[in-house]
Design an enzyme around this catalytic site. Structure first.
Site, mmCIF file in Angstrom:
data_model
loop_
_atom_site.group_PDB
_atom_site.id
_atom_site.type_symbol
_atom_site.label_atom_id
_atom_site.label_comp_id
_atom_site.label_asym_id
_atom_site.label_seq_id
_atom_site.Cartn_x
_atom_site.Cartn_y
_atom_site.Cartn_z
ATOM 1 N N SER A 133 6.738 -3.743 -2.672
ATOM 2 C CA SER A 133 6.433 -2.518 -3.122
ATOM 3 C C SER A 133 6.211 -1.919 -1.596
ATOM 4 O O SER A 133 7.377 -1.636 -1.698
ATOM 5 C CB SER A 133 4.054 -3.267 -3.154
ATOM 6 O OG SER A 133 4.144 -2.611 -4.187
ATOM 7 N N TRP A 134 5.109 -1.136 -1.529
ATOM 8 C CA TRP A 134 5.284 -0.652 0.288
ATOM 9 C C TRP A 134 6.286 -1.248 0.824
ATOM 10 O O TRP A 134 6.460 -0.288 1.980
ATOM 11 C CB TRP A 134 4.378 0.197 -0.046
ATOM 12 C CG TRP A 134 4.007 0.640 1.717
ATOM 13 C CD1 TRP A 134 3.909 -0.250 2.496
ATOM 14 C CD2 TRP A 134 4.976 2.400 2.013
ATOM 15 N NE1 TRP A 134 3.777 0.352 3.277
ATOM 16 C CE2 TRP A 134 4.834 1.874 3.519
ATOM 17 C CE3 TRP A 134 5.654 2.974 1.969
ATOM 18 C CZ2 TRP A 134 5.216 2.785 4.611
ATOM 19 C CZ3 TRP A 134 5.953 3.749 2.228
ATOM 20 C CH2 TRP A 134 5.890 3.762 3.772
ATOM 21 N N HIS A 182 4.314 -7.225 -11.466
ATOM 22 C CA HIS A 182 3.799 -6.478 -9.875
ATOM 23 C C HIS A 182 3.381 -7.666 -8.569
ATOM 24 O O HIS A 182 4.583 -7.141 -7.732
ATOM 25 C CB HIS A 182 3.238 -5.149 -9.236
ATOM 26 C CG HIS A 182 3.649 -4.509 -8.029
ATOM 27 N ND1 HIS A 182 4.704 -3.688 -7.736
ATOM 28 C CD2 HIS A 182 2.274 -4.916 -7.220
ATOM 29 C CE1 HIS A 182 4.083 -3.558 -7.014
ATOM 30 N NE2 HIS A 182 3.288 -3.903 -5.887
ATOM 31 N N ASP A 197 6.425 -5.265 -13.981
ATOM 32 C CA ASP A 197 6.192 -4.522 -13.309
ATOM 33 C C ASP A 197 5.852 -3.194 -13.274
ATOM 34 O O ASP A 197 6.266 -2.399 -13.641
ATOM 35 C CB ASP A 197 6.810 -4.463 -12.070
ATOM 36 C CG ASP A 197 5.654 -4.328 -10.408
ATOM 37 O OD1 ASP A 197 5.543 -3.232 -10.388
ATOM 38 O OD2 ASP A 197 6.680 -4.823 -9.737
ATOM 39 N N GLY A 208 0.934 -0.948 0.108
ATOM 40 C CA GLY A 208 0.044 -0.368 -0.150
ATOM 41 C C GLY A 208 0.767 1.132 -0.164
ATOM 42 O O GLY A 208 1.540 1.268 -1.130
HETATM 43 N N1 STX Z 1 1.524 0.317 -4.044
HETATM 44 C C1 STX Z 1 1.827 -0.442 -4.488
HETATM 45 C C2 STX Z 1 1.518 -1.303 -3.282
HETATM 46 O O1 STX Z 1 2.478 -1.462 -2.034
HETATM 47 C C3 STX Z 1 2.157 2.177 -4.910
HETATM 48 C C4 STX Z 1 0.388 -2.067 -3.429
HETATM 49 N N2 STX Z 1 0.099 -2.782 -4.192
HETATM 50 N N3 STX Z 1 -0.875 -3.639 -4.110
HETATM 51 C C5 STX Z 1 -0.555 -4.296 -2.704
HETATM 52 O O2 STX Z 1 0.503 -2.738 -2.282
HETATM 53 C C6 STX Z 1 -1.706 -4.607 -1.639
HETATM 54 C C7 STX Z 1 -2.078 -6.275 -2.861
HETATM 55 C C8 STX Z 1 -0.936 -5.277 -0.358
HETATM 56 C C9 STX Z 1 -2.776 -3.981 -2.037
#
Ligand code: STX
Length: 321
Positions: free
Chosen positions: A116-117, A300, A272, A49
């Site tokens: 990711s985050w 991603h 990604d 997120g």
């Molecule tokens: N935000 C990307 C990220 O961290 C830029 C992310 N994208 N989807 C998710 O996290 C979840 C699967 C955790 C909802």
């Protein structure tokens, strides 16, 4: 260094060993759960997120007899309260919370797992507390630099997914489309719940629609659900308009020396679109000692077959550290 999708599958689902709520400030309480083996090697799971919350299947990337897995719902999301709250919700608050959880559980040091985050937060946490980190498993690298935000939320990914992009920008009037982050922020923090939800759903669905090499209608559906979308969109946008409180903006790269000695693996999908590979490449260049794996047939998501397999390979390898 490059791999195609192969073989390793998730471990079976398991029940929690222990769940608890921890008051981390007068305002915020975070939800924590532990799974696996109470005597296993400690690992903390940092979700994406920000604002994504923990999903039960996250446990299934870890051998249940080898690991003691700690899953934290970050401030304002999952089962943490208050829901979707932006006050006292910064990168450095989350870093401090991870330490509070570690201390509460009496863990001296642990492996840190984040995609990711979650990779952003894993880097920030380990650079702030390097002697608490035994190893790092990082995926879908995101360092929250301006060019990364611009790529996904303004122009870049829009060139690959013009169809989904059209849906994403629908709540924003043409006159405000020159700065979509600010335009979304205004709506996501509006008093008008209808406006807030409309913006949140458009924001979250954009990410759901672009997260996998082959778009997955179930993921899009899940991201579009009101409750998930509201926390996810509000918290993400709040972190992004504030540049993640990083200074300088490439702080995570500048401070790589602090963690270079820690065993690490970087796993990145070639296609990604949410967190394009340049960031993983920049991290690999700054940190050549970390094992670097490009998954040639993946986007991603951590559920992409090649990424899933490589993550499990990494947790198996790190369980013996
Ligand atoms: N935000 C990307 C990220 O961290 C830029 C992310 N994208 N989807 C998710 O996290 C979840 C699967 C955790 C909802």
């Amino acid at each position: 260094m490059t791999s195609n999708s192969k073989g390793l599958e998730l471990f079976p689902p398991i029940d929690s060993l222990n769940t608890f709520n921890l008051d981390v400030s007068e305002l915020h309480t975070i939800h924590v759960s532990e799974t696996g083996n109470a005597n296993g090697k400690p690992v903390v799971f940092l979700h994406g997120g920000p604002g994504g919350g923990i999903e039960p299947f996250y446990s299934q990337y870890f051998h249940p007899e080898k690991w003691r897995l700690i899953l934290i719902d970050q401030r304002g999301c999952g089962e943490s309260t208050p829901f979707a709250e932006l006050k006292e919700n910064t990168t450095w608050d989350l870093v401090a919370d991870i330490e509070k959880v570690r201390e509460k559980l009496g863990i001296n040091s642990w492996v840190v797992f984040g995609g990711s985050w979650g990779s952003t937060l894993a880097l920030a946490y380990s650079q702030a507390h390097p002697n608490r980190v035994k190893g790092l498993i990082l995926r879908g690298i995101f360092m929250l630099r301006k060019k990364e935000l611009e790529w996904f939320y303004q122009k870049g990914a829009s060139e690959i997914y013009p169809d989904a992009f059209e849906h994403y920008i629908k709540p924003i009037p043409s006159a405000e489309r020159g700065d979509l982050l600010s335009a979304f922020y205004t709506r996501l923090t509006s008093e008008d719940s209808k406006q807030r939800l409309e913006a949140a759903r458009a924001w979250a669905i954009w990410e759901g629609a672009t997260s996998k090499l082959y778009s997955d209608p179930n993921l899009v559906e899940r991201f579009g659900q009101d409750e998930f979308a509201e926390a996810f969109a509000r918290i993400e946008c709040h972190f992004f308009v504030n540049g993640g409180w990083f200074n300088p903006e490439d702080q995570l790269l500048q401070d790589i020396e602090k963690i270079r000695h820690i065993p690490a693996v970087i796993i990145q999908g070639r296609y990604d679109v949410v967190c394009p590979m340049t960031s993983a490449w920049d991290l690999h260049t700054a940190w050549p000692e970390a094992d670097f794996h490009i998954i040639q047939d993946a986007g991603h998501s951590m559920t992409e077959p090649g990424i899933k397999s490589k993550l499990i390979e990494a947790t198996e390898k790190f369980s013996a550290l």
